[in-house]
Design an enzyme around this catalytic site. Structure first.
Site, short mmCIF file in Angstrom:
data_model
loop_
_atom_site.label_atom_id
_atom_site.label_comp_id
_atom_site.label_asym_id
_atom_site.label_seq_id
_atom_site.Cartn_x
_atom_site.Cartn_y
_atom_site.Cartn_z
CB VAL A 1 -46.43 4.44 101.91
CG1 VAL A 1 -47.02 5.73 102.47
CG2 VAL A 1 -47.23 3.95 100.73
CG ASP B 1 -40.72 -0.33 107.60
OD1 ASP B 1 -41.04 -1.05 108.57
OD2 ASP B 1 -40.36 0.86 107.75
#
EC number: 2.7.1.33
Length: 244
Positions: free
Chosen positions: A7, A96
């Protein structure tokens, strides 16, 4: 089969993996999330796991709606990673970035690795040959640099990414393109040169939305893979299963 999802700040990327092989990549807008995931699952009904890197509260609820069909896993700081986190503030390190570091550790063992993720921001993450995550750097990405010049000056136009004709900009538009693009490239090459001067046995991994645009403009030899985060998600999830 595993469905991995990244995302981002603007779009969502996804991929379906069977073992270490990727079957298909997908890119879609955030407002299409549930509909597109449903379509992917219709195409790949044997998917058993949905693995997500980092997510906001709104997207999290959308993913949780698939819990009856899939094992849904959101990576957190509490998960097992294949490196030693030496960051001074480990809980503030983005998931991430941790996934990218994990992927680099697993794919390129016993090397010094620099992962460069060129997206909304550009991040640099360094993992040494002993699998110690030491940190890196964060700076504005290409689009943010264009937007900043427009938003914080009175007259400079908002431009979209384009290759400058020369390092000498002969118009306002060309001067902006030269400053943004060439400045960005010089920054990356400068960081790489600094790492190379201090570490041998070294690999550079370039990923993110702007990776392809940048790869052919850098002077340094790099391993470019715009889908490295999705691949790293699959590998890190398998590592977690094997080591839990």
């Amino acid at each position: 089969m595993i469905l991995t999802v990244d995302v981002g700040n603007t779009r969502i990327k996804a991929a379906v993996f069977e073992g270490s092989s990727v079957l298909e990549y997908f890119v879609f807008e955030k407002n299409e999330l549930e509909k597109r995931i449903e379509k992917i699952l219709e195409k790949f009904p044997n998917c058993s796991d949905l693995v997500v890197a980092s997510v906001g509260d709104v997207e999290k609820q959308s993913f949780l709606s698939f819990e009856k069909q899939l094992n849904v896993h959101f990576f957190t700081h509490e998960d097992i990673f294949p490196f030693h986190n030496k960051y001074a503030t480990p809980k503030t390190l983005g998931i991430d970035r941790m996934i990218l570091a994990a992927g680099a550790t697993l794919q390129f063992p016993k090397q010094n690795r620099l992962v460069i993720d060129a997206g909304t921001c550009i991040t640099y993450d360094f993992i040494d040959e002993n699998d110690n995550y030491l940190g890196g750097a964060i700076s504005p990405g290409l689009r943010l640099r264009y937007e900043t010049l427009h938003n914080y000056t009175a007259r400079l136009p908002l431009l979209t990414l384009d290759q400058p004709h020369s390092y000498i900009g002969d118009s306002t538009a060309q001067a902006i393109h030269s400053g943004v693009v060439n400045g960005f490239v010089y920054e990356i090459d400068g960081f790489i040169d600094e790492y190379r001067s201090n570490f041998s046995n070294f690999i550079i991994i370039l990923t993110g939305g702007d990776a392809e645009f940048l790869a052919k403009r850098l002077k340094n030899t790099i391993f470019a893979n715009s889908n490295f985060l999705l691949e790293s998600l699959s590998q890190t999830y398998q590592y977690k299963i094997d080591n839990d």
